[in-house]
Design an enzyme around this catalytic site. Structure first.
Site, PDB file in Angstrom:
ATOM      1  N   THR A  37       0.822  -1.213   0.000  1.00 13.06           N
ATOM      2  CA  THR A  37       0.000   0.000   0.000  1.00 13.06           C
ATOM      3  C   THR A  37       0.857   1.265   0.000  1.00 13.06           C
ATOM      4  OG1 THR A  37      -0.147  -0.218   2.402  1.00 13.06           O
ATOM      5  CG2 THR A  37      -1.979  -1.083   1.112  1.00 13.06           C
ATOM      6  N   HIS A  42       6.624   0.080   7.477  1.00 13.08           N
ATOM      7  CA  HIS A  42       6.995   0.821   8.684  1.00 13.08           C
ATOM      8  C   HIS A  42       7.126  -0.177   9.830  1.00 13.08           C
ATOM      9  CE1 HIS A  42       2.784   0.437   9.902  1.00 13.08           C
ATOM     10  NE2 HIS A  42       2.426   0.987   8.751  1.00 13.08           N
ATOM     11  N   HIS A  45       4.783  -3.045  10.651  1.00 18.42           N
ATOM     12  CA  HIS A  45       4.781  -4.286   9.869  1.00 18.42           C
ATOM     13  C   HIS A  45       5.790  -5.312  10.387  1.00 18.42           C
ATOM     14  CE1 HIS A  45       3.308  -1.487   6.550  1.00 18.42           C
ATOM     15  NE2 HIS A  45       2.398  -2.429   6.565  1.00 18.42           N
ATOM     16  N   LYS A  79     -10.363  -0.408   8.673  1.00 20.48           N
ATOM     17  CA  LYS A  79     -10.717   0.820   7.949  1.00 20.48           C
ATOM     18  C   LYS A  79     -12.226   1.074   8.046  1.00 20.48           C
ATOM     19  CE  LYS A  79      -6.536   1.530   6.494  1.00 20.48           C
ATOM     20  NZ  LYS A  79      -5.763   2.697   6.906  1.00 20.48           N
ATOM     21  N   ARG A  83     -10.585   1.952   0.718  1.00 19.38           N
ATOM     22  CA  ARG A  83      -9.239   2.407   0.376  1.00 19.38           C
ATOM     23  C   ARG A  83      -9.244   2.991  -1.031  1.00 19.38           C
ATOM     24  NH1 ARG A  83      -4.976   0.109   3.548  1.00 19.38           N
ATOM     25  NH2 ARG A  83      -5.702  -1.522   4.981  1.00 19.38           N
ATOM     26  N   GLN A 169      -7.336 -13.603  -0.111  1.00 24.91           N
ATOM     27  CA  GLN A 169      -6.270 -14.017   0.793  1.00 24.91           C
ATOM     28  C   GLN A 169      -6.374 -15.514   1.096  1.00 24.91           C
ATOM     29  OE1 GLN A 169      -5.005 -11.233   3.774  1.00 24.91           O
ATOM     30  NE2 GLN A 169      -4.411 -12.872   5.163  1.00 24.91           N
ATOM     31  N   ASP A 190      -5.252  -8.587  13.611  1.00 25.18           N
ATOM     32  CA  ASP A 190      -6.320  -8.135  12.723  1.00 25.18           C
ATOM     33  C   ASP A 190      -6.506  -9.057  11.518  1.00 25.18           C
ATOM     34  OD1 ASP A 190      -3.852  -7.407  11.639  1.00 25.18           O
ATOM     35  OD2 ASP A 190      -4.653  -5.629  10.641  1.00 25.18           O
ATOM     36  N   LYS A 227      -0.326   5.149  20.593  1.00 27.85           N
ATOM     37  CA  LYS A 227      -0.108   4.181  19.518  1.00 27.85           C
ATOM     38  C   LYS A 227       1.375   3.913  19.295  1.00 27.85           C
ATOM     39  CE  LYS A 227      -1.816   3.014  14.919  1.00 27.85           C
ATOM     40  NZ  LYS A 227      -2.649   3.419  13.779  1.00 27.85           N
ATOM     41  N   LYS A 230       4.263   5.524  16.131  1.00 30.63           N
ATOM     42  CA  LYS A 230       3.942   6.867  15.641  1.00 30.63           C
ATOM     43  C   LYS A 230       4.698   7.918  16.459  1.00 30.63           C
ATOM     44  CE  LYS A 230       0.624   5.980  12.537  1.00 30.63           C
ATOM     45  NZ  LYS A 230       0.626   6.455  11.155  1.00 30.63           N
ATOM     46  N   THR A 231       5.195   8.938  15.783  1.00 30.70           N
ATOM     47  CA  THR A 231       5.836  10.061  16.462  1.00 30.70           C
ATOM     48  C   THR A 231       5.187  11.338  15.956  1.00 30.70           C
ATOM     49  OG1 THR A 231       7.520  10.364  14.742  1.00 30.70           O
ATOM     50  CG2 THR A 231       8.018   8.787  16.502  1.00 30.70           C
TER      51      THR A 231
END
Length: 417
Positions: A37, A42, A45, A79, A83, A169, A190, A227, A230-231
């Site tokens: 995607t 990141h 993953h 989501k 998407r 999948q 998930d 979370k 994340k920054t």
């Protein structure tokens, strides 16, 4: 499995005893996938792939799947809306970028070398009749509606395209089971619905009792409830162009004491006795941050290599000590990527007072003079108290950068053309 349980990596299993028995009996092929995607993964993953690598370290054969086909559809998981569909060219570019990152995580040679596959190879050319007859026929609508990934979207709406994602999948798992003797799929928590749909597909198409298994990994959380990954500047990417090795290193070294032992267990390959030693140091000498330094070093070395780690440590130490002149221009670029910058016009006179005002470091010439006289201004780590000071070539690191600090922590980067 005992090691994974000790590390807190196991969340759900479809058949705990059956999977343990299988892993003890033979060398098994198992897989985990990622959809392209973006043109980089990141750190969110990382955990499933690091877990897959642990299986490889124990003699099993990892299959790493990049979803060239499913990436064009979009996983509805997590989501609230559809998407945005990517073009084939975008997906192809992203696949190529992600493959390079996966090649750093796995060993691809040898007896149990990892295999990299792209589901576009078996889905891309399939016609709609084959899809409906051979695969769609085996998964009931009621079965799909019961899945959280689908049911959570029913109120806000879900297209038929994303509705069929779980079947695509499931086709992946069946294809790898049939062609690569792949017995296990692992993924984040998930992905439980998609994994179990794959097992259902295998059961329907292989009714002679052959067995496959699924396992999920818990969602990584922080002790303070914020979370993970994340920054303020956004996600922590594996691509060094998006997140520099120094920034990557800094993310891990800033881990809170409450999280560091958990992260050492789930992200690093350090043995239990070493982690327990570091855990004790958190309790008895937390100020030394030994656990955080070990975590940052292990993760940066694994993803970016030894040279990048040494560079990240060098930048960190220079910033801590204020000895900026020890850094190269490339290291300055990494370490000061997000600080305010100013680029003087070519040939502009660089009198320090004028520069401080032009670069927005001091609000006025009067304040600039006061800042200099009070010792609040440093150039490349060295204080300057002369209000008549003019920058020279010696102040330009490799002719490219000058780092100015106002006070203790406010850095500014002057870029010379």
């Amino acid at each position: 499995m005992q090691e994974l349980e000790w590390r807190g990596i196991v969340y759900q299993q479809t058949d705990e005893e059956g999977m343990k028995e299988l892993l003890n009996k033979e060398s098994v092929s198992l897989y985990c996938g990622v959809d392209p995607t973006a043109d980089s993964m990141h750190i969110g993953h990382l955990l499933p792939f690091l877990t897959l690598r642990r299986f490889q370290n124990h003699g099993h054969r990892p299959i790493v799947l990049v979803g060239g086909a499913t990436g064009m559809i979009g996983d509805p998981s997590g989501k609230r809306e559809e998407r945005k569909l990517q073009t084939p060219e975008m997906v192809e570019h992203n696949v190529a970028c992600i493959k390079k990152q996966l090649e750093k995580i796995f060993e691809f040679g040898g007896e149990n070398g990892a295999k990299l596959v792209n589901n576009h190879d078996w889905v891309g050319s399939m016609n709609v009749v084959t899809f409906l007859r051979d695969f769609g026929k085996n998964i009931g609508v009621n079965y799909m509606l019961a899945k959280d990934i689908v049911s959570s979207r029913l109120e806000s709406g879900i297209s038929f395209t994303e509705f069929t994602y779980t079947i695509l999948q499931a086709m992946d798992f069946y294809h790898l089971y049939e062609n690569y003797n792949c017995k296990i799929q692992i993924g984040g928590s998930d992905q439980w619905g998609n994994i179990t749909t794959g097992l259902e597909m295998i059961r329907k198409l292989k009714p002679d009792g052959e067995k496959a298994y699924g396992m999920t990994i818990p969602l990584v959380t922080k002790a303070d409830g914020t979370k993970f990954g994340k920054t303020e500047s956004g996600a922590i990417w594996l691509d060094p162009e998006k997140t520099s090795p120094y920034e990557f290193y800094q993310f891990w070294i800033n881990t809170a004491d409450a999280d560091v032992v958990k992260y050492l267990k789930i992200f690093t390959f350090l043995p239990p006795e070493k982690i327990e030693e570091l855990e004790a140091s958190v309790q008895t000498e937390a100020h030394l941050r030994k656990a955080q330094k070990a975590l940052a070093a292990e993760m940066t070395r694994f993803i970016h290599g030894e040279e990048a780690l040494e560079q990240a440590i060098k930048i960190s130490e220079a910033l801590f000590s204020g000895e900026i002149k020890k850094l190269t221009a490339a290291e300055i670029q990494q370490g000061f990527k997000d600080v305010p910058s100013y680029e003087p016009a070519n040939g502009e006179e660089l009198a320090l007072v004028e520069l401080l005002v032009a670069a927005g470091i001091s609000p006025s010439k009067r304040q600039a003079r006061e800042d200099i006289q009070n010792g609040a201004i440093s150039i490349n780590g060295e204080k300057v108290k002369d209000i008549a000071y003019t920058l020279s070539g010696a102040d330009k690191i490799e002719g490219q950068f000058t780092v100015i600090r106002r006070g203790k922590k406010k850095y500014f980067l002057i870029k010379h053309s």
